[in-house]
Design an enzyme around this catalytic site. Structure first.
Site, PDB file in Angstrom:
ATOM      1  CE  LYS A  94       7.498  43.512 -62.989  1.00 43.96           C
ATOM      2  NZ  LYS A  94       8.892  43.741 -62.579  1.00 43.96           N
ATOM      3  NE  ARG A 106       5.753  46.407 -57.653  1.00 46.29           N
ATOM      4  CZ  ARG A 106       5.904  47.025 -58.821  1.00 46.29           C
ATOM      5  NH1 ARG A 106       5.084  46.800 -59.811  1.00 46.29           N
ATOM      6  NH2 ARG A 106       6.909  47.858 -58.986  1.00 46.29           N
ATOM      7  NE  ARG A 116      14.086  50.287 -66.769  1.00 49.70           N
ATOM      8  CZ  ARG A 116      13.266  49.697 -65.898  1.00 49.70           C
ATOM      9  NH1 ARG A 116      12.464  48.742 -66.299  1.00 49.70           N
ATOM     10  NH2 ARG A 116      13.259  50.062 -64.642  1.00 49.70           N
ATOM     11  NE  ARG A 156      11.131  53.021 -64.653  1.00 49.71           N
ATOM     12  CZ  ARG A 156      10.559  51.859 -64.380  1.00 49.71           C
ATOM     13  NH1 ARG A 156      10.086  51.106 -65.363  1.00 49.71           N
ATOM     14  NH2 ARG A 156      10.434  51.433 -63.149  1.00 49.71           N
ATOM     15  NE  ARG A 192      12.343  50.337 -59.083  1.00 53.40           N
ATOM     16  CZ  ARG A 192      12.908  50.306 -60.295  1.00 53.40           C
ATOM     17  NH1 ARG A 192      14.012  50.997 -60.529  1.00 53.40           N
ATOM     18  NH2 ARG A 192      12.380  49.592 -61.252  1.00 53.40           N
TER      19      ARG A 192
HETATM   20  P1  AP5 Z   1      12.191  45.504 -68.081  1.00 53.93           P
HETATM   21  O1  AP5 Z   1      11.439  44.644 -69.028  1.00 53.93           O
HETATM   22  O2  AP5 Z   1      11.985  46.979 -68.169  1.00 53.93           O
HETATM   23  O3  AP5 Z   1      11.980  44.975 -66.573  1.00 53.93           O
HETATM   24  P2  AP5 Z   1      10.721  45.069 -65.629  1.00 53.93           P
HETATM   25  O4  AP5 Z   1      10.594  43.777 -64.918  1.00 53.93           O
HETATM   26  O5  AP5 Z   1       9.519  45.567 -66.373  1.00 53.93           O
HETATM   27  O6  AP5 Z   1      11.281  46.171 -64.620  1.00 53.93           O
HETATM   28  P3  AP5 Z   1      10.606  47.440 -63.970  1.00 53.93           P
HETATM   29  O7  AP5 Z   1      11.727  48.204 -63.343  1.00 53.93           O
HETATM   30  O8  AP5 Z   1       9.754  48.202 -64.954  1.00 53.93           O
HETATM   31  O9  AP5 Z   1       9.719  46.800 -62.896  1.00 53.93           O
HETATM   32  P4  AP5 Z   1       9.220  47.460 -61.653  1.00 53.93           P
HETATM   33  O10 AP5 Z   1       8.292  46.416 -61.227  1.00 53.93           O
HETATM   34  O11 AP5 Z   1      10.187  47.911 -60.648  1.00 53.93           O
HETATM   35  O12 AP5 Z   1       8.670  48.867 -62.202  1.00 53.93           O
HETATM   36  P5  AP5 Z   1       7.198  49.411 -62.388  1.00 53.93           P
HETATM   37  O13 AP5 Z   1       7.222  50.297 -63.551  1.00 53.93           O
HETATM   38  O14 AP5 Z   1       6.195  48.330 -62.298  1.00 53.93           O
HETATM   39  O15 AP5 Z   1      13.745  45.169 -68.267  1.00 53.93           O
HETATM   40  C1  AP5 Z   1      14.713  45.877 -67.529  1.00 53.93           C
HETATM   41  C2  AP5 Z   1      15.975  46.031 -68.380  1.00 53.93           C
HETATM   42  O16 AP5 Z   1      16.496  44.722 -68.638  1.00 53.93           O
HETATM   43  C3  AP5 Z   1      15.729  46.671 -69.756  1.00 53.93           C
HETATM   44  O17 AP5 Z   1      16.808  47.492 -70.081  1.00 53.93           O
HETATM   45  C4  AP5 Z   1      15.665  45.468 -70.730  1.00 53.93           C
HETATM   46  O18 AP5 Z   1      16.106  45.804 -72.020  1.00 53.93           O
HETATM   47  C5  AP5 Z   1      16.615  44.495 -70.036  1.00 53.93           C
HETATM   48  N1  AP5 Z   1      16.286  43.087 -70.276  1.00 53.93           N
HETATM   49  C6  AP5 Z   1      15.050  42.519 -70.351  1.00 53.93           C
HETATM   50  N2  AP5 Z   1      15.157  41.189 -70.566  1.00 53.93           N
HETATM   51  C7  AP5 Z   1      16.485  40.917 -70.618  1.00 53.93           C
HETATM   52  C8  AP5 Z   1      17.221  39.702 -70.821  1.00 53.93           C
HETATM   53  N3  AP5 Z   1      16.621  38.530 -71.008  1.00 53.93           N
HETATM   54  N4  AP5 Z   1      18.570  39.786 -70.789  1.00 53.93           N
HETATM   55  C9  AP5 Z   1      19.216  40.990 -70.594  1.00 53.93           C
HETATM   56  N5  AP5 Z   1      18.556  42.166 -70.409  1.00 53.93           N
HETATM   57  C10 AP5 Z   1      17.196  42.116 -70.425  1.00 53.93           C
HETATM   58  O19 AP5 Z   1       7.034  50.275 -61.039  1.00 53.93           O
HETATM   59  C11 AP5 Z   1       7.703  51.485 -60.847  1.00 53.93           C
HETATM   60  C12 AP5 Z   1       7.171  52.131 -59.568  1.00 53.93           C
HETATM   61  O20 AP5 Z   1       5.772  52.431 -59.714  1.00 53.93           O
HETATM   62  C13 AP5 Z   1       7.243  51.250 -58.310  1.00 53.93           C
HETATM   63  O21 AP5 Z   1       8.498  51.336 -57.670  1.00 53.93           O
HETATM   64  C14 AP5 Z   1       6.107  51.834 -57.462  1.00 53.93           C
HETATM   65  O22 AP5 Z   1       6.489  53.042 -56.846  1.00 53.93           O
HETATM   66  C15 AP5 Z   1       5.050  52.137 -58.509  1.00 53.93           C
HETATM   67  N6  AP5 Z   1       4.134  51.000 -58.758  1.00 53.93           N
HETATM   68  C16 AP5 Z   1       4.005  50.298 -59.912  1.00 53.93           C
HETATM   69  N7  AP5 Z   1       3.077  49.340 -59.769  1.00 53.93           N
HETATM   70  C17 AP5 Z   1       2.613  49.441 -58.503  1.00 53.93           C
HETATM   71  C18 AP5 Z   1       1.643  48.713 -57.766  1.00 53.93           C
HETATM   72  N8  AP5 Z   1       0.968  47.672 -58.296  1.00 53.93           N
HETATM   73  N9  AP5 Z   1       1.403  49.072 -56.476  1.00 53.93           N
HETATM   74  C19 AP5 Z   1       2.064  50.123 -55.927  1.00 53.93           C
HETATM   75  N10 AP5 Z   1       3.001  50.850 -56.571  1.00 53.93           N
HETATM   76  C20 AP5 Z   1       3.275  50.507 -57.858  1.00 53.93           C
END
Ligand code: AP5
Length: 225
Positions: free
Chosen positions: A13, A88, A127, A159, A170
């Protein structure tokens, strides 16, 4: 462009939101980045959020919704946004609909990035991110020995929630709380699934075509006949 990017942790994402932002000039609004920024600045809100984030749980809806409301109220979001990581759960989705109705910016499409669990775990453990500009990398695709950001030379970091035990939590939270949004947005006619495996360029092209293809409205069909 008023988009929600939906998908499991590690589905890409953030990576694809950054690309969409660069190409279309529409801001990426990442709830995770907003929360990490609050944690890094040591605000009261950040302190409250940190424990949930470190253990892989969701932060409370009221905290996240407040951040999103403020962010969408900024001038650069007046002509669209790419929501990454929000909503979420169903309550957040309902709150978002209400918020977008209030500001007259209804959602156009929800793109679901579909990636196998095995790939998710590999992506997350590998990552690395730039603490300065937010660029996202992976040790599996970085040239050997390179651990600095290609844009600004800053040392990359891992991270804290990308440790194996937190990743499992997660992914479990995603299945239980976030996966129901697939059905929710399907019912609303907004969901498009995009295969998230393969090269990032290929995934981007699929997302663009899914985002830019509008369903033919019933009115248009009637006129066409
Ligand atoms: P990346 O693009 O970073 O993936 P992502 O989907 O953004 O993953 P996240 O871990 O950031 O999502 P998340 O939803 O768990 O975290 P968030 O920050 O929202 O790609 C991942 C890796 O894959 C990278 O190394 C990239 O290079 C690689 N990659 C990408 N595309 C690829 C491809 N095609 N092929 C191979 N490799 C590839 O949330 C973190 C925390 O914050 C949550 O756990 C929660 O505690 C809190 N939080 C955030 N939002 C909320 C909410 N709305 N409500 C409540 N708590 C929340």
């Amino acid at each position: 462009m008023r988009i929600v990017l939906l998908g499991a942790p590690g589905s890409g994402k953030g990576t694809q939101a950054q690309r969409l932002q660069a190409k279309y000039g529409v801001p990426q609004v990442s709830s995770g980045d907003l929360l990490r920024d609050a944690v890094a600045r040591g605000t009261a809100l950040g302190l409250k959020a940190k424990a949930a984030m470190d253990s892989g749980q969701l932060v409370s809806d009221d905290i996240v919704l407040g951040l999103i409301r403020d962010r969408l109220g900024r001038p650069d979001a007046a002509n669209g946004f790419i929501l990454d990581g929000f909503p979420r759960n169903i309550d957040q989705a309902k709150a978002l609909s209400k918020l977008l109705e209030d500001i007259g910016q209804p959602l156009e499409v929800v793109l679901l990035l579909d990636v196998r669990r095995q790939s998710l775990a590999r992506r997350l453990t590998g990552r690395r991110s730039c603490p300065k500009c937010g660029a996202i990398y992976n040790i599996h695709s970085l040239p050997a020995g390179v651990m600095t950001c290609a844009r600004d030379g800053t040392e990359l970091y891992q991270r804290p929630d990308d440790k194996e035990e937190v990743i499992d939590k997660r992914l479990e939270v995603y299945e239980r709380q976030t996966r129901p949004l697939v059905r929710h947005y399907t019912r609303l006619g907004l969901l498009r699934a995009v295969a998230g495996e393969g090269e990032q360029d290929e995934v981007f092209e699929r997302m663009e075509s899914a985002a830019l293809t509008r369903p033919v409205s019933s009115a248009a069909v009637r006129v066409g006949r």
